[in-house]
Design an enzyme around this catalytic site. Structure first.
Site, short mmCIF file in Angstrom:
data_model
loop_
_atom_site.label_atom_id
_atom_site.label_comp_id
_atom_site.label_asym_id
_atom_site.label_seq_id
_atom_site.Cartn_x
_atom_site.Cartn_y
_atom_site.Cartn_z
N GLY A 112 -11.19 -4.46 -42.76
CA GLY A 112 -10.48 -5.74 -42.82
C GLY A 112 -11.29 -6.74 -42.05
O GLY A 112 -12.47 -6.91 -42.32
N GLU A 113 -10.67 -7.33 -41.05
CA GLU A 113 -11.36 -8.32 -40.24
C GLU A 113 -11.20 -7.92 -38.77
O GLU A 113 -10.10 -7.97 -38.23
CB GLU A 113 -10.76 -9.70 -40.53
CG GLU A 113 -11.49 -10.83 -39.90
CD GLU A 113 -12.99 -10.80 -40.17
OE1 GLU A 113 -13.40 -10.71 -41.35
OE2 GLU A 113 -13.76 -10.85 -39.19
N SER A 114 -12.31 -7.51 -38.17
CA SER A 114 -12.21 -6.93 -36.82
C SER A 114 -11.71 -7.92 -35.77
O SER A 114 -11.01 -7.53 -34.83
CB SER A 114 -13.54 -6.32 -36.40
OG SER A 114 -14.57 -7.30 -36.43
N CYS A 147 -15.47 0.48 -41.43
CA CYS A 147 -15.96 -0.89 -41.48
C CYS A 147 -15.44 -1.71 -40.28
O CYS A 147 -15.90 -1.47 -39.17
CB CYS A 147 -15.60 -1.50 -42.83
SG CYS A 147 -16.64 -2.90 -43.24
N ARG A 199 -22.55 -6.72 -36.96
CA ARG A 199 -21.57 -7.13 -37.98
C ARG A 199 -22.29 -7.83 -39.13
O ARG A 199 -23.32 -8.45 -38.95
CB ARG A 199 -20.56 -8.14 -37.39
CG ARG A 199 -19.51 -7.50 -36.57
CD ARG A 199 -18.57 -8.54 -36.00
NE ARG A 199 -17.67 -9.09 -37.01
CZ ARG A 199 -16.91 -10.17 -36.80
NH1 ARG A 199 -16.95 -10.81 -35.66
NH2 ARG A 199 -16.12 -10.61 -37.76
N ILE A 251 -18.63 -3.71 -48.08
CA ILE A 251 -18.08 -5.08 -48.19
C ILE A 251 -18.27 -5.78 -46.85
O ILE A 251 -17.62 -5.42 -45.87
CB ILE A 251 -16.59 -5.03 -48.57
CG1 ILE A 251 -16.38 -4.25 -49.87
CG2 ILE A 251 -16.01 -6.44 -48.69
CD1 ILE A 251 -14.94 -3.87 -50.14
N ARG A 252 -19.14 -6.73 -46.80
CA ARG A 252 -19.49 -7.38 -45.53
C ARG A 252 -19.64 -6.32 -44.42
O ARG A 252 -19.08 -6.42 -43.33
CB ARG A 252 -18.44 -8.40 -45.12
CG ARG A 252 -18.50 -9.67 -45.96
CD ARG A 252 -17.56 -10.74 -45.44
NE ARG A 252 -16.20 -10.24 -45.39
CZ ARG A 252 -15.45 -10.23 -44.30
NH1 ARG A 252 -15.90 -10.71 -43.17
NH2 ARG A 252 -14.23 -9.77 -44.35
N HIS A 278 -16.46 2.01 -47.39
CA HIS A 278 -15.01 2.17 -47.59
C HIS A 278 -14.67 3.37 -48.48
O HIS A 278 -14.54 3.20 -49.70
CB HIS A 278 -14.45 0.92 -48.27
CG HIS A 278 -14.41 -0.27 -47.38
ND1 HIS A 278 -13.28 -0.67 -46.70
CD2 HIS A 278 -15.37 -1.16 -47.05
CE1 HIS A 278 -13.54 -1.75 -45.99
NE2 HIS A 278 -14.80 -2.07 -46.19
N GLU A 309 -11.87 4.75 -48.90
CA GLU A 309 -10.53 4.59 -49.52
C GLU A 309 -10.61 3.77 -50.81
O GLU A 309 -9.62 3.71 -51.54
CB GLU A 309 -9.56 3.94 -48.52
CG GLU A 309 -9.70 2.44 -48.31
CD GLU A 309 -10.94 2.04 -47.51
OE1 GLU A 309 -11.72 2.91 -47.12
OE2 GLU A 309 -11.11 0.82 -47.31
N1 GLN Z 1 -17.27 -8.05 -41.63
C1 GLN Z 1 -15.95 -7.59 -41.27
C2 GLN Z 1 -15.74 -7.67 -39.77
O1 GLN Z 1 -16.64 -8.01 -39.08
C3 GLN Z 1 -15.75 -6.16 -41.73
C4 GLN Z 1 -15.63 -6.11 -43.22
C5 GLN Z 1 -14.82 -4.97 -43.72
O2 GLN Z 1 -14.09 -4.30 -42.99
N2 GLN Z 1 -14.90 -4.76 -45.01
O3 GLN Z 1 -14.67 -7.41 -39.29
#
Ligand code: GLN
Length: 205
Positions: free
Chosen positions: A54-56, A86, A118, A147-148, A183, A185
């Site tokens: 998600g978004e850390s 991630c 990151r 993903i990112r 990921h 999942e």
């Molecule tokens: N780039 C996101 C972060 O820094 C991580 C991306 C992800 O969990 N798919 O939190």
């Protein structure tokens, strides 16, 4: 003996991880349940925790505010198995740099002696899939969805490198703590979730 695995449901792809973990338990034919967790009380009951992607920065800030950050840290230090995916792996690490903005000052669980970069593979539009392997845990072929994604730029002593992609470290393990940049999942393949669930089962016995 039954066990309970929690998926941290502060932010990120919670549902997908619940489904993967449930399928993994079914395929293993063992007795365990998977629940979404958010509060310190819920987390304190767990035998294993999955921290989803998600978004850390969001996961860090909200878990600090609701008090779960402290409990998660204590539980992991007490030996509870954890799978950080991630953003989840970012949360586990003790030092984070962003490829674009440099050192970030974000709240972390900070229990894994690894240094993270990151957005190591670029931004959202540079997301990709690739075949990867985790030979040391008997997963020779796995579809890595990035993903990112972060990568691990440095590991402390005793941290096992489970996988690399393009010379970058993308999966690590130390004791009962596992981190992946990709990921699992988001694939049909439950082998990594099965591996994690076995760790939970062994640590509960
Ligand atoms: N780039 C996101 C972060 O820094 C991580 C991306 C992800 O969990 N798919 O939190």
């Amino acid at each position: 003996m039954s066990f309970t695995i929690g998926v941290l449901s502060i932010q990120g792809d919670v549902k997908e991880n619940i489904l993967s973990a449930k399928s993994a338990i079914d395929e293993l034919g063992i007795d365990g349940k998977v629940i979404d967790v958010k509060t310190p009380e819920e987390i304190s009951q767990l035998d294993g925790l999955i921290i989803p992607g998600g978004e850390s920065t969001t996961i860090g800030k909200l878990s600090l505010v609701n008090g779960s950050l402290k409990v998660i840290k204590e539980k992991i230090e007490g030996g509870m198995p954890v799978l950080g995916i991630c953003a989840g792996m970012i949360m586990l690490s003790n030092t984070v740099n962003d490829r674009i903005v440099g050192k970030t000052d974000q709240p972390l669980f900070g229990i894994f002696d690894i240094k993270l970069e990151r957005n190591s593979f670029g931004r959202q539009r540079e997301s990709f899939e690739s075949n990867i392997s985790l030979d040391s845990i008997n997963i020779p072929k796995f579809n890595g969805v990035f993903i990112r994604a972060p990568s691990v730029s440095d590991v402390g002593s005793d941290v096992e490198i489970l996988s690399k992609f393009n010379n970058r470290i993308i999966a690590v393990k130390k004791g009962n703590v596992i981190g992946t940049a990709f990921h699992p999942e988001l694939t049909e393949d439950t082998s990594l979730h099965k591996y994690f669930i076995n760790l939970v089962k062994i640590s509960k016995n």
